[in-house]
Enzyme design. Structure first.
Site, short mmCIF file in Angstrom:
data_model
loop_
_atom_site.label_atom_id
_atom_site.label_comp_id
_atom_site.label_asym_id
_atom_site.label_seq_id
_atom_site.Cartn_x
_atom_site.Cartn_y
_atom_site.Cartn_z
CB CYS A 169 -0.92 0.01 1.21
SG CYS A 169 -2.02 1.44 1.27
CE LYS A 208 -2.61 -7.39 -3.26
NZ LYS A 208 -2.12 -6.10 -3.78
#
Length: 405
Positions: A169, A208
């Protein structure tokens, strides 16, 4: 029985002296890694509407209600061929229940939750989910190994099937908290975080990430991070095939402007053939997902899955060769009615659920009227199921003044 299987499978996630598996006619999605042992396995299942028991070996069958109190744990075997990405403000519990009506097989993810929120916040509000969502993974944001381990344990206790660490992110808020994509610059710290979580839980721990950040060379950055976390025990890597530019681009721009480099993810898979590698980023539909599966182990769909959820109706048939839970979007929305009714009774506002339905219909006469009705009527205090039913009734019947969406 399916509901019971879903509930039990959150706890009976591994094998000990007596292995217990709950099987239903269908849609109990968990599969477990069962070690070789002389210990018999006990199954409870339905056959022709009657509950039965079977066992292997010579040990006495465990009776219903006599489940062993101490059950050792081992990792579940997760099918990662297709998943729906964790997306802030989008993939909440209501969204996931909706997506589960469209695909039984996709692995679902929560929004990213910070370790601080989980440790100190309202855990039921943050982590509670409906049993029908399984398999579902919890995505964590954080960089302190001990806090991540604690949050992972809490998530496992709530019944999540996987714990995922966000290293992708790019928002300023995430960067200021020293988690998200900025951790691409600290692969050794990420490895310590993975190691701490692996020691804390039995469910799979995954990462991720992006292919790199800012001026990093993706060939070096991605390999360095991947090898560090795999050495620490990471069970799978999910790679958004773009760089994240933390200096100069907004989070929204980071979703579109950095060029996609799918070949870089393919090269990672070839370099690490024994590690599950899942590709993410800019994948518009199921046909493209199938093409990626020629090169990697799994595909994660993000905005396309959320903004155009009708695409998910073909996932089970096209990706897994199985029948979808519902043939049409109308059937799927009808299946949502009991859930919505229960949520309304708990004080949830209708719009909190129906906001996820905006893209349900595509190129269908009345789709625009469907969206408008939900937008105008679903937000009103006291709005109930009649609003959704009225919206669905507008699909396929075009009013004279309305054009097809």
């Amino acid at each position: 029985m399916n509901d019971l299987a879903g509930l039990l499978s959150q706890d009976l996630c591994a094998i000990g002296d007596c292995a217990v598996a709950t099987l239903a006619n269908y849609d109990c999605p968990h599969r477990y890694a069962i070690p070789q042992s002389s210990t018999p396995l006990v199954y409870w299942y339905h056959e022709n509407g009657r509950e039965r028991e079977e066992t292997t070996g010579n040990r006495q069958v465990c009776r219903s209600g006599d489940v062993p109190q101490t059950i050792g744990k081992t990792n579940k075997i997760m099918d990662r061929k297709f998943s729906i990405a964790p997306m802030m403000d989008w993939t909440d519990r209501h969204c996931r229940v909706f997506h589960r009506q469209l695909t039984r097989r996709a692995l679902l993810y929560t929004e990213m939750l910070t370790t601080g929120a989980i440790i100190h916040g309202d855990r039921e509000r943050l982590l509670g989910f409906d049993a029908c969502e399984n398999p579902v993974a919890l995505q964590l944001g954080g960089s302190d190994p001990s806090e991540l381990a604690q949050a992972a344990r809490i998530g496992e206790a709530f019944g999540y099937d996987e714990i995922n660490l966000n290293v992708g992110c790019p928002s300023d808020r995430v960067k200021d908290g020293r988690f998200g994509a900025c951790l691409m610059a600290e692969p050794e710290l990420v490895a310590r975080c993975v190691d701490a979580m692996k020691r804390a839980v039995a469910v799979p721990v995954t990462v991720k990430c992006r292919i790199g950040i800012d001026d990093q060379d993706p060939e070096v950055a991605l390999d360095t991070l991947a090898r560090a976390v795999v050495a620490a025990g990471c069970d799978a890597l999910i790679v958004h095939a773009r760089k994240a530019w933390l200096n100069g681009l907004s989070p929204k721009e980071n979703r579109d402007i950095p060029p996609l480099d799918y070949e870089r993810v393919y090269r990672l898979k070839r370099a690490m053939p024994d590690v599950p590698v899942i590709i993410n980023g800019g994948i518009p539909g199921i046909d493209e997902a199938k093409a990626h599966l020629e090169h990697v182990d799994g595909v994660m769909l993000g905005r396309a899955a959320y903004q155009e959820p009708w695409r998910l109706l073909s996932v089970d048939s096209d990706i897994f060769g199985e029948t979808a839970p519902h043939a049409t979007m109308q059937d799927a929305l009808e299946a949502m009615m009991p859930y919505i009714e229960a949520q309304l009774a708990r004080g949830t506002r209708l719009h909190a659920i129906t906001r996820h339905f905006v893209g349900a219909f595509h190129a269908v006469p009345g789709a625009r009227a469907f969206r408008r009705h939900l937008a105008e009527q679903g937000v009103k205090p006291g709005a109930g199921l009649d609003v959704l039913r009225d919206a669905i009734a507008r699909v396929g019947v075009r009013a004279p003044a309305e054009a097809a969406a």
